[in-house]
Design an enzyme around this catalytic site. Structure first.
Site, short mmCIF file in Angstrom:
data_model
loop_
_atom_site.label_atom_id
_atom_site.label_comp_id
_atom_site.label_asym_id
_atom_site.label_seq_id
_atom_site.Cartn_x
_atom_site.Cartn_y
_atom_site.Cartn_z
N ASN A 15 51.84 70.10 51.42
CA ASN A 15 51.25 71.44 51.26
C ASN A 15 52.30 72.44 50.78
OD1 ASN A 15 52.22 71.02 53.93
ND2 ASN A 15 51.09 72.78 54.71
N CYS B 116 39.40 70.10 50.11
CA CYS B 116 40.02 68.82 49.74
C CYS B 116 38.99 67.70 49.71
CB CYS B 116 41.15 68.48 50.70
SG CYS B 116 42.60 69.53 50.45
N CYS C 200 46.73 72.67 49.72
CA CYS C 200 46.88 71.58 50.68
C CYS C 200 47.57 70.37 50.03
CB CYS C 200 45.52 71.10 51.16
SG CYS C 200 44.61 72.28 52.14
N GLU D 52 52.79 76.45 50.41
CA GLU D 52 52.24 77.76 50.79
C GLU D 52 52.87 78.86 49.93
OE1 GLU D 52 52.58 78.03 55.06
OE2 GLU D 52 51.04 76.48 55.33
N GLU E 167 46.72 67.26 50.13
CA GLU E 167 45.82 66.30 49.48
C GLU E 167 45.56 66.69 48.03
OE1 GLU E 167 45.52 67.80 52.37
OE2 GLU E 167 44.26 66.71 53.79
N CYS F 299 40.57 69.22 54.72
CA CYS F 299 39.71 70.41 54.79
C CYS F 299 38.53 70.26 53.82
CB CYS F 299 40.52 71.67 54.46
SG CYS F 299 40.80 71.91 52.70
#
Ligand code: THU
Length: 173
Positions: free
Chosen positions: A75, A129, A86, A77, A88, A126
């Site tokens: 991930n 994703c 993210c 940020e 993924e 999530c």
């Protein structure tokens, strides 16, 4: 469907209950094939280098293509929070950009808590994703298998489609 009263409720629910209603298998890491162990190790390694200064929650994703190549993402940020992405999707978009013709077979996902230790509960992808995972599978007309890695066990979900009923897809465009 479970509706949580408090977000903290999740801490009091056994892992088996969290995955109840989904088709999954729970494994000890030692029971997995060497190939799956290799994928999980790649996810653990990449998670360490995640850029997550705001959440302190580092995630690693390792993708196995059908040609057995492994690609990873963590991930990323950003001070402008929604600009982050993210693990993924970082991994899958990298695959799409660099290996556009090669289908994705498996994804292993590992999260490190604040003290850099693998979370007790395996972390599921999530919603955004899931949308990307399922479209990646559909693009190649095949299924993608998930390995969600916790400290003591691994949850295997054979078909990522099972995590996203009634998804939005090209048939609505
Ligand atoms: N995150 C992931 O990378 N993958 C998941 O499956 C769940 C959440 C990231 C997004 C954000 O950087 C941090 O974890 C906290 O939500």
């Amino acid at each position: 469907m479970r509706i949580f009263g408090l977000t903290d409720d999740v801490n009091f629910i056994a892992m088996e209950d969290l995955f109840a209603g989904f088709k999954y298998k729970k494994h000890k890491i030692t029971e997995l094939t060497d190939k799956d162990k290799e994928l999980i190790t790649a996810a653990k390694m990449v998670a360490k280098d995640a850029y997550a200064p705001y959440s302190g929650f580092k995630v690693g994703a390792a993708v196995r293509l059908v040609n057995d190549k492994i690609l990873t993402g963590s991930n990323q940020e950003n001070a402008a929070y929604p600009s982050g992405l993210c693990a993924e999707r970082v991994a899958l978009f990298y695959c799409g950009a660099n290996y556009p013709e090669i289908p994705v077979k498996d994804i292993a996902i590992v999260a490190l808590g604040k003290s850099n230790i693998i979370t007790d509960k395996p972390v599921p992808p999530c919603g955004a994703c899931r949308q990307v995972i399922v479209e990646t599978a559909g693009r190649f007309k095949q299924t993608i298998r998930l390995l969600l890695v916790g400290k003591e066990s691994v949850i295997e979900i054979k078909d990522a489609n099972d995590l996203l009923p009634l998804l939005f897809d090209t048939s609505y465009l």
